[in-house]
Design an enzyme around this catalytic site. Structure first.
Site, PDB file in Angstrom:
ATOM      1  CB  VAL A  39      33.529  35.786  11.815  1.00 30.14           C
ATOM      2  CG1 VAL A  39      34.324  36.415  10.670  1.00 30.14           C
ATOM      3  CG2 VAL A  39      34.286  34.600  12.392  1.00 30.14           C
ATOM      4  CB  THR A  76      25.526  18.813  10.873  1.00 34.56           C
ATOM      5  OG1 THR A  76      24.435  18.636  11.785  1.00 34.56           O
ATOM      6  CG2 THR A  76      25.971  17.449  10.386  1.00 34.56           C
ATOM      7  CE  LYS A 103      16.898   7.533   5.190  1.00 29.70           C
ATOM      8  NZ  LYS A 103      17.466   8.813   4.715  1.00 29.70           N
TER       9      LYS A 103
END
Length: 521
Positions: free
Chosen positions: A196, A17, A84
């Protein structure tokens, strides 16, 4: 290698996210779909799973989704989202008495903006009439709508508009995938699936690039660390320390489970349900197709085995045989959030327990500020860094105070809850506010900073909901607008009657969205 004066490439390390929402915000704000725009690259490991438990949002998410160009109906369909309108706090005020639960609501809005006309002192002084009327029910229809499982709007309401303020519950994994698709297909974000393995620094100590397992060296002018708790760039490569607040917020673990509904048409809660437990609390988030449930607890006061047992007992028979997940929580924040040419956003920057669903909101806030203040010329970097660090130090400190407020006001007598009320665990800033509010109503002047994460209204819902003792009787003469207040309380009652009759249930509206979608903006 010469240091570039103009910054024209951003590398985001880490997805989830935090990474993909940041990429979308930067891409849209910096016009990266144009030829002369900043190039944005996101590197996401195909081997590291995201935490994936941040499933509650704030109403700001509606503006964010609209801004980056995502259709609300498609978002709801693809992310298993539901509506919500509040958080319901169960048994936070005190231990259940004779098996009877107590609860209150932290709503997203009231009928009247308290900065224009504050009803809270009039409610405290008894002008709402019925003494049994809770503060939430006195100022808004939302609490009753949540009790009845009602939605905040109708299918004929335009996308992102609401008859009442609302946010979403969402599937974090599906949300990340939707953002990834949107960024790469519509916003010209370059995506590299790779690990990485090393971070390269230049002679000034800034990041010049990252080495990846299969794609080699990825260079950039500016880097965003979204690598989660590992904080690979800001923490490890740039050696920015971590300030723990474990002596203030005492929970350090969560155990989670995802529970499907036993009936595909089961009711869906219109609020996050937060139920206090012996050594922590349980969140219960209703999505379209399942519930996300987690037990946040302190391992000092409860064993992991007991925490899991309590979680599964709460979740009920549907949770039998389901796999649980234990998460170690390091609560606190980096000593700096921006250092040289690197900003940390998400878990790499800070983490506090998810009591008020602040995580995604602070990702939104950080990516918004970065996008708006991004220095196209390196000469502007130092000033932007200082302002960003000041802003987010303030925001995280305020978030910690607000979360701690819930524990401090509780009258529960379990050892964990008594420890939370120990003076040594309470920030001085919160002590000072509570001492002031014990004799004065909460005022807009208490929230002078534009970056306050929790406004006056939020504090009033919690203080009044938790039964905070406030002696306003000597100040009664300071609240002469009694007629206006009583008319306002009466208006809320009438609006509540209409809302209860006119609004569909959360489930019914979601079914219609999946069938027909909302009207376009």
């Amino acid at each position: 290698m010469a240091i570039k004066a103009i910054l024209d490439s951003i590398v985001i390390v880490g997805g989830g996210t935090a990474g993909w929402l940041t990429a979308a915000n930067l891409a849209k704000s910096l016009n990266c779909d144009k030829n002369d725009a900043i190039k944005i690259t996101l590197i996401e490991s195909p081997n590291i799973p995201t935490i994936g438990v941040g499933e509650g949002t704030w109403p700001t998410m509606r503006k964010t989704l609209a801004k980056i160009g995502i259709d609300e109906s498609e978002f709801i369909k693809q992310c298993g989202a539901s509506f919500k309108q509040a958080t319901k706090f169960v048994n936070w005020k005190s231990n259940p008495l004779n098996g009877e639960n107590n609860h209150y609501y932290h709503l997203f809005s009231s009928i009247y903006d308290p900065t224009d006309f504050n009803l809270s002192p009039y409610w405290k002084l008894g002008y709402a009439g019925d003494e049994s009327l809770t503060y939430a029910n006195a100022v808004s229809p939302q609490a009753l709508c949540c009790e009845l499982g009602l939605a905040p709007k109708q299918i004929t309401t335009k996308a992102y508009d609401g008859l009442q303020s609302y946010a979403y519950h969402l599937d974090a994994g599906k949300f990340s995938e939707m953002l990834k698709k949107h960024c790469t297909e519509n916003l010209n974000v370059h995506f590299i699936a790779d690990d990485v393995i090393d971070v390269c620094l230049d002679e000034t100590g800034s990041i010049s690039g990252v080495n990846t397992q299969n794609s080699g060296l990825i260079e950039g002018d500016f880097f965003v660390d979204c690598t989660g708790f590992s904080s690979l760039l800001l923490g490890k490569a740039l050696n920015i320390g971590f300030k723990s607040v474990a002596d203030t917020l005492l929970t350090d673990y969560a155990v989670t489970v995802q529970v499907p509904y036993d009936d595909p048409n089961a009711d869906i809660s219109s609020c996050t349900i937060s139920t206090a437990q012996e050594a922590g609390w349980i969140w219960d988030i209703g999505l379209a197709n399942r519930r996300g449930i987690g037990h946040v607890y302190s391992s000092k006061f409860m064993s992991h085995e007991d925490a899991e047992r309590i979680l599964l007992e709460y979740a009920g028979p549907q949770a039998k045989g389901l796999m649980t997940r234990k998460i170690k929580m390091e609560v606190g924040y980096r000593e700096k959030f921006w250092h040289k040419n690197c900003v940390a956003i998400g878990l790499s920057a800070a983490f506090v327990e998810p009591l008020e669903a602040s995580a995604i909101f602070l990702i939104e806030a950080a990516s918004n500020m970065l996008a708006e203040q991004f220095p196209r010329q390196r000469v502007g970097m130092e000033h932007a860094e200082r302002k960003f660090n000041e802003s987010f130090k303030f925001r995280w400190d305020k978030t910690i105070d607000f979360i701690k407020l819930h524990y401090v006001l509780s009258k529960r007598d379990d050892p964990f809850w008594r420890a939370n009320k120990d003076e040594t665990t309470i920030p001085d800033s919160l002590k000072a506010q509570l001492a002031h509010w014990s004799v004065q109503p909460v005022s807009n002047y208490d929230f002078a900073n534009v970056y306050e994460p929790f406004p006056l209204e939020s504090y009033q819902f919690v203080l009044n909901g938790m039964g905070f003792e406030q002696n306003l009787e000597p100040s009664r003469a300071l609240f002469p607008m009694v007629d206006k207040a009583t008319m306002s309380f009466d208006k809320v009652k009438k609006i509540t009657e209409f809302a209860v009759k006119d609004l569909p249930t959360n489930r019914a509206l979601l079914n219609k969205v999946h069938q027909h979608g909302f009207s376009k903006i």
